[in-house]
Design an enzyme around this catalytic site. Structure first.
Site, PDB file in Angstrom:
ATOM      1  N   GLY A 259     -55.623  46.210  29.913  1.00 46.87           N
ATOM      2  CA  GLY A 259     -54.240  45.818  29.686  1.00 46.87           C
ATOM      3  C   GLY A 259     -53.677  45.084  30.886  1.00 46.87           C
ATOM      4  N   ASP A 260     -52.531  45.575  31.386  1.00 43.63           N
ATOM      5  CA  ASP A 260     -51.903  44.949  32.551  1.00 43.63           C
ATOM      6  C   ASP A 260     -52.054  45.810  33.802  1.00 43.63           C
ATOM      7  OD1 ASP A 260     -50.267  46.970  31.579  1.00 43.63           O
ATOM      8  OD2 ASP A 260     -48.408  45.957  32.113  1.00 43.63           O
ATOM      9  N   GLU A 261     -53.103  46.638  33.843  1.00 36.78           N
ATOM     10  CA  GLU A 261     -53.342  47.515  35.002  1.00 36.78           C
ATOM     11  C   GLU A 261     -54.543  47.011  35.802  1.00 36.78           C
ATOM     12  OE1 GLU A 261     -53.836  52.247  36.158  1.00 36.78           O
ATOM     13  OE2 GLU A 261     -54.344  51.564  34.145  1.00 36.78           O
TER      14      GLU A 261
END
Length: 353
Positions: A259-261
């Site tokens: 994801g956005d991690e």
């Protein structure tokens, strides 16, 4: 969706007495004073174009106040240049040089302009200060050119695989192993690759260092996808990945966990260096702009980090850094928190920004 821009001087000085971090384009006090003294002063109005992409450059510019946006085009994110920062310096080192971006004033700007002849005189009169400035400038230029090459090659899947192969030569993995350890969108290591590196971590440890971990999470990513679309969202993720990569040394492992991690596992000298790396990532992200959405989309990240306890495993390191990340998010994001050493009984996190 616009983000609030922190002043470079505030970003560069973390709380709790951490040493000032001079950002790549930021001038030291003596450098700024020297260029402001000898450079021609110019006031620029919002929307005014300082120079255009493709024209021959003849001067370097130093920003006293206001902000300049460099627009590179070709799908590359724009960058902001703020107070006490410089741009257009390459013409002073190699003579006339074709500009690679448009430079546009975002608001009222005061500039100091240093031409080639003036710079040559400074080299003769202030050699030590100019040598310090040029060393840092060359390092930044090399890093920028490498980043540009990466962005251009990423357009072709076959070239991206070749570039990833070059990056992974030190691991001596087969092509099949490398592909399953690499995140397809960003080119960073994925979870599988990170776990395989952890299995052989002892082989890569440097004497006199400790392990540090940063977890980087993009603020309000769902809103970016909803308002700007997934193509812009993917571009944002690639740009964040490049800023994490830029903050990594050759012995570090930047990774996209999903994801956005993102994560950055580092070998550092201590907590001060850990904070400096977090500051560098936040500053780099602040300077990004993405044309085509809300008149130039700005983004921010939240970071949680800590030094990795000896004898503990990844689960413990991740848990400590994740707790710090939760605190950073709870404070509104766009900052970082550092967890105390694992097992510290005093409780509480070290609040930073």
């Amino acid at each position: 969706m616009a983000s609030v821009q922190a002043e470079p001087t505030k970003i560069a000085h973390a709380a709790h007495g951490a040493r000032a971090v001079l950002l790549p384009r930021q001038l030291s006090d003596p450098e700024f004073a020297l260029f402001a003294r000898v450079g021609g002063r110019r006031e620029v109005q919002p929307g005014e174009i300082i120079f255009r992409r493709g024209e021959l450059g003849r001067s370097m510019f130093i920003v006293e106040s206001g902000q300049i946006q460099l627009e590179f085009g070709d799908g590359m994110p724009d960058k902001l240049i703020g107070p006490r920062e410089f741009f257009g310096e390459l013409v002073l080192f190699i003579g006339s040089h074709t500009r690679v971006a448009n430079a546009v004033a975002l608001n009222p700007v005061v500039l100091h302009i240093v031409d080639h002849d003036t710079f040559d005189e400074l080299i003769a009169s202030e050699p030590r200060l100019l040598a310090q400035f040029m060393r840092r400038s060359f390092s930044y230029l090399v890093a920028s050119e490498q980043q540009l090459i990466q962005s251009l090659k990423r357009r072709n899947e076959d070239l991206m695989v070749t570039l990833d192969s070059l990056r992974q030569t030190r691991t001596q993995l087969s092509t099949a192993q490398r592909l399953v350890q690499t995140d397809e969108l960003t080119g960073l290591c994925n979870r599988r690759g990170l776990y395989m590196f952890l299995e052989r971590l002892a082989e890569y440890r440097l004497p006199g260092t400790v392990l540090g971990l940063l977890l980087i999470d993009l603020d309000r990513f769902k809103q970016i996808n909803d308002r700007c679309g997934h193509l812009i969202g993917d571009q944002v993720l690639r740009a964040i990945a490049e800023e994490v990569q830029n903050a990594a040394a050759s012995t570090d492992v930047p990774a996209r966990l999903g994801g956005d991690e993102f994560a950055l596992l580092m070998q550092v000298t201590g907590e001060e260096e850990l904070r400096a790396r977090a500051t560098q990532i936040i500053a780099g992200v602040h300077a990004l702009r993405f044309p085509g959405c809300n008149e130039g989309l700005g983004v921010s990240v939240s970071i949680g980090g800590g030094l990795c306890a000896d004898g503990a495993d990844w689960a413990v390191w991740y848990s400590d850094a994740d707790a710090a990340l939760y605190e950073a998010k709870g404070r509104g994001g766009d900052g970082y928190e550092v967890a105390p050493p694992h097992g510290n009984q005093s409780g509480g996190l070290h609040s930073v920004i």
